[in-house]
Scaffold this motif. Structure first.
Motif, PDB file in Angstrom:
ATOM      1  N   UNK B 200       1.235  -0.747   0.007  1.00  0.00           N
ATOM      2  CA  UNK B 200      -0.385  -0.362  -0.091  1.00  0.00           C
ATOM      3  C   UNK B 200       1.054   0.856   0.095  1.00  0.00           C
ATOM      4  N   UNK B 201       0.558   2.262  -0.330  1.00  0.00           N
ATOM      5  CA  UNK B 201       0.791   4.163  -0.265  1.00  0.00           C
ATOM      6  C   UNK B 201      -0.363   4.416   0.628  1.00  0.00           C
ATOM      7  N   UNK B 202      -0.813   3.860   1.343  1.00  0.00           N
ATOM      8  CA  UNK B 202      -1.841   4.512   2.081  1.00  0.00           C
ATOM      9  C   UNK B 202      -1.445   5.430   3.521  1.00  0.00           C
ATOM     10  N   UNK B 203      -0.661   6.050   3.707  1.00  0.00           N
ATOM     11  CA  UNK B 203      -0.171   6.266   4.807  1.00  0.00           C
ATOM     12  C   UNK B 203      -0.776   7.712   5.594  1.00  0.00           C
ATOM     13  N   UNK B 204      -0.744   7.450   6.801  1.00  0.00           N
ATOM     14  CA  UNK B 204      -0.942   5.899   7.509  1.00  0.00           C
ATOM     15  C   UNK B 204      -2.019   5.439   7.733  1.00  0.00           C
ATOM     16  N   UNK B 205      -2.874   5.272   6.736  1.00  0.00           N
ATOM     17  CA  UNK B 205      -4.211   5.218   6.853  1.00  0.00           C
ATOM     18  C   UNK B 205      -4.088   3.504   7.555  1.00  0.00           C
ATOM     19  N   UNK B 206      -3.500   2.756   6.838  1.00  0.00           N
ATOM     20  CA  UNK B 206      -3.320   1.717   6.317  1.00  0.00           C
ATOM     21  C   UNK B 206      -2.320   0.877   7.458  1.00  0.00           C
ATOM     22  N   UNK B 207      -1.941   1.995   8.449  1.00  0.00           N
ATOM     23  CA  UNK B 207      -0.950   0.960   9.875  1.00  0.00           C
ATOM     24  C   UNK B 207      -2.243   0.460  10.242  1.00  0.00           C
ATOM     25  N   UNK B 208      -3.211   1.341  10.413  1.00  0.00           N
ATOM     26  CA  UNK B 208      -4.801   0.694  12.028  1.00  0.00           C
ATOM     27  C   UNK B 208      -5.116  -0.495  11.893  1.00  0.00           C
ATOM     28  N   UNK B 209      -4.483  -1.792  10.613  1.00  0.00           N
ATOM     29  CA  UNK B 209      -4.653  -3.036  10.924  1.00  0.00           C
ATOM     30  C   UNK B 209      -3.073  -4.216  10.435  1.00  0.00           C
ATOM     31  N   UNK B 210      -2.565  -3.212  10.652  1.00  0.00           N
ATOM     32  CA  UNK B 210      -0.996  -3.777  10.581  1.00  0.00           C
ATOM     33  C   UNK B 210      -0.586  -4.494  12.078  1.00  0.00           C
ATOM     34  N   UNK B 211       0.020  -5.396  11.737  1.00  0.00           N
ATOM     35  CA  UNK B 211       0.932  -5.878  12.862  1.00  0.00           C
ATOM     36  C   UNK B 211       2.455  -5.278  12.763  1.00  0.00           C
ATOM     37  N   UNK B 212       2.755  -5.106  11.623  1.00  0.00           N
ATOM     38  CA  UNK B 212       4.474  -5.090  11.099  1.00  0.00           C
ATOM     39  C   UNK B 212       4.321  -4.013  10.112  1.00  0.00           C
ATOM     40  N   UNK B 213       5.061  -2.685   9.782  1.00  0.00           N
ATOM     41  CA  UNK B 213       5.563  -2.136   8.662  1.00  0.00           C
ATOM     42  C   UNK B 213       6.184  -2.571   7.929  1.00  0.00           C
ATOM     43  N   UNK B 214       6.893  -3.302   6.849  1.00  0.00           N
ATOM     44  CA  UNK B 214       7.946  -3.223   6.368  1.00  0.00           C
ATOM     45  C   UNK B 214       8.398  -1.917   5.258  1.00  0.00           C
ATOM     46  N   UNK B 215       8.929  -1.272   5.159  1.00  0.00           N
ATOM     47  CA  UNK B 215       9.181   0.038   4.735  1.00  0.00           C
ATOM     48  C   UNK B 215      10.658  -0.347   3.548  1.00  0.00           C
ATOM     49  N   UNK B 216       9.451  -0.023   2.272  1.00  0.00           N
ATOM     50  CA  UNK B 216      10.469  -0.658   0.950  1.00  0.00           C
ATOM     51  C   UNK B 216      11.363   0.635   0.521  1.00  0.00           C
ATOM     52  N   UNK B 217      12.546   0.931   1.597  1.00  0.00           N
ATOM     53  CA  UNK B 217      13.614   2.231   0.464  1.00  0.00           C
ATOM     54  C   UNK B 217      15.022   1.807   0.374  1.00  0.00           C
ATOM     55  N   UNK B 218      15.150   2.700  -0.607  1.00  0.00           N
ATOM     56  CA  UNK B 218      16.275   2.607  -1.007  1.00  0.00           C
ATOM     57  C   UNK B 218      17.184   1.298  -1.270  1.00  0.00           C
TER      58      UNK B 218
END
Lengths: 258, 254
Positions: B200-218
């Motif tokens: 998703x790119x839906x930050x931060x709305x999508x965080x409410x259903x997350x147990x863990x978030x993987x950030x893919x950058x660089x």
């Protein structure tokens, strides 16, 4: 320059490899059970039944033109009685298979390519894959089977309607003796090579059309242009490649079967 | 107590021509958890999802689904693993020529020997779960974007998968529908207990259903636990995105 040549060679080998793998997967998909009877019937309708009017219309006028041209030419040698023979041989061995294939490519092949191309870009084919459903078995094999069944039938129909068109122009309008026209048809059809040639050509053209058009749709993502433009370019390529291949294979098959 | 790993990437490298997308990324998602993958546009989030479905293979590295390395599997073996997966595509990927019922029934008709009455019962159960029973005879063209996603979810859940993958599931939806869809994901996951991976790119709305978030950058990946998400977990890109979101500027820079 050497690098460019190498890149072109690799590109050519890759695209031929993709084509080869695609054909193998379609053939394997067609042999896999369960047989997609309902989908095959729908495809036969799309390729065959829905193309009937254009086949009959084109065949009638092709036959009439053949009758007119044939009569004018044969009359110069006093051989207008051979009109039925000439029209029948021309239609069964050449014009029937080739024109029917070109018409069906324009009508059914382009639609086949666009349908698969749209399914590709809208992820419908990916969805099938992820559900564990083989898209070659589910989507493409019914089209191949329908092509194998429909092409010979439509080609024979084209030839028969064309002969009738020749009759209308030659016998009804130009006054060729109907008995002579009919006996010419019988003599032509007694030739052992004519009907097998018509059947075999139409079968090969049917397989070629389905394979090329579905391949172009399936590989739509290989187009530089994406989305709707990619589908439109694939559809154009499908019609052009199929038409060129029909003409090329027509010569090759004629040279073998004649 | 040992933890079962549902999805795993080990030292993944992937390039498209000269463009390097993944440079040695690693990821582990435990069974039953809900993981979100966020990152810059073009960071290879959807590519990552395609590794798990077998639609794309990495140049090197291992892709494991319940400890089975799918990057080295044949097509036939892959089909067996896929039966444990459900996928909701960005476009929902419903078949235009099939009705809602036929779309949801498709995996059962093609991949099981269930009778028509069993299929009907199962389809109705899944459509009820996503609140789409009323649209049973409608074609995708007659459904709104949100409704298509619901039907897509019903289809993804049809064979009771162990893992459900979501590729940008709220793209093109209005904020209200987006919230409803997220609620639906949380609700179905709670009921069915599947492991989910949501790109998703839906930050931060999508965080409410997350147990863990993987950030893919660089070209690398960083795992962030839910408790530190508010501050960006020390990830410069995520911190910047959260600040922009607060300032109401995210849309101007994405």
């Amino acid at each position: 320059m050497i690098r460019a040549l190498g890149a072109t060679t690799i590109q050519t080998l890759v695209s031929h490899g993709r084509w080869g793998i695609f054909m193998v997967q379609v053939i394997l998909g067609s042999l896999r059970m369960p047989f997609k009877f309902k989908a095959c019937v729908q495809e036969i309708k799309a390729i065959g039944a829905d193309s009937l009017s254009i086949i009959v219309f084109t065949a009638l006028f092709t036959g009439m033109v053949l009758g007119l041209q044939g009569y004018t030419t044969l009359k110069q040698f006093g051989a207008d009685s051979a009109l039925g023979l000439g029209v029948t041989i021309t239609l069964f061995s050449e014009l029937g298979p080739v024109l029917a294939a070109l018409l069906l490519t324009g009508r059914a092949g382009s639609s086949m390519c666009a349908q698969i191309g749209v399914m590709r870009i809208s992820e419908q084919i990916d969805a099938l894959e992820t559900m564990g459903i083989d898209p070659f078995h589910y989507i493409i094999s019914p089209k191949l089977i329908a092509g194998i069944i429909s092409f010979p039938i439509l080609t024979f129909l084209f030839s028969l309607v064309g002969i009738f068109g020749g009759y209308v122009a030659g016998v009804m309008l130009l006054g060729v003796n109907s008995g002579e026209y009919y006996s010419g048809i019988v003599r032509a059809l007694n030739n052992e090579t004519i009907i097998p040639m018509c059947f075999f050509k139409s079968l090969v053209f049917g397989i070629l059309m389905v394979m090329i058009c579905t391949f172009q749709g399936y590989m739509v993502y290989m187009q530089k242009a994406k989305g709707a433009i990619g589908v439109s370019k694939s559809t154009t390529s499908a019609v052009v490649f199929t038409s060129v291949n029909v003409l090329l294979w027509d010569y090759l098959l004629t040279s073998v079967l004649i | 107590m040992s933890v079962t790993i549902a999805l795993e990437l080990i030292d993944i490298y992937k390039s498209f021509g000269a463009q390097k997308v993944h440079q040695g990324i690693n990821l582990k998602i435990e069974k039953g958890r809900s993981a979100i993958v966020v990152g810059q546009s073009g960071a290879g989030k959807s590519v990552m999802l395609k590794y798990f479905t077998g639609l794309m293979k990495p140049d090197s590295g291992s892709v494991k689904v319940f400890d089975a390395d799918i990057s080295k599997m044949s097509r036939k073996e892959l089909f067996a693993v896929r039966s444990r997966l459900g996928v909701l595509f960005q476009s929902a990927a419903l078949f235009d020529s099939l009705t809602t019922f036929e779309n949801v029934a498709l995996p059962l008709r093609e991949k099981t020997k269930m009778t028509e009455s069993q299929i009907r019962a199962s389809v109705l159960e899944k459509l009820d779960l996503v609140g789409m029973v009323d649209a049973i005879d409608k074609y995708p063209a007659n459904l709104s974007g949100g409704m298509q996603k619901r039907v897509g979810l019903a289809r993804a859940l049809q064979r009771d998968p162990d893992i459900v993958l979501f590729d940008e599931p709220t793209t093109g939806l209005d904020p209200e529908t987006t919230h409803t869809i997220y609620d639906l994901f949380a609700e179905t996951q709670k009921k069915l207990g599947y492991t989910s991976l949501i790109v998703s790119h839906d930050i931060p709305k999508v965080f409410r259903i997350a147990d863990v978030v993987a950030v893919l950058s660089n070209k690398e990946i960083q795992l962030c636990e839910k408790h530190c998400l508010g501050e960006g977990c020390g990830n410069p890109w995520l911190t910047k995105m959260l600040k922009l979101e607060k300032a109401g500027l995210k849309g101007t820079l994405l």
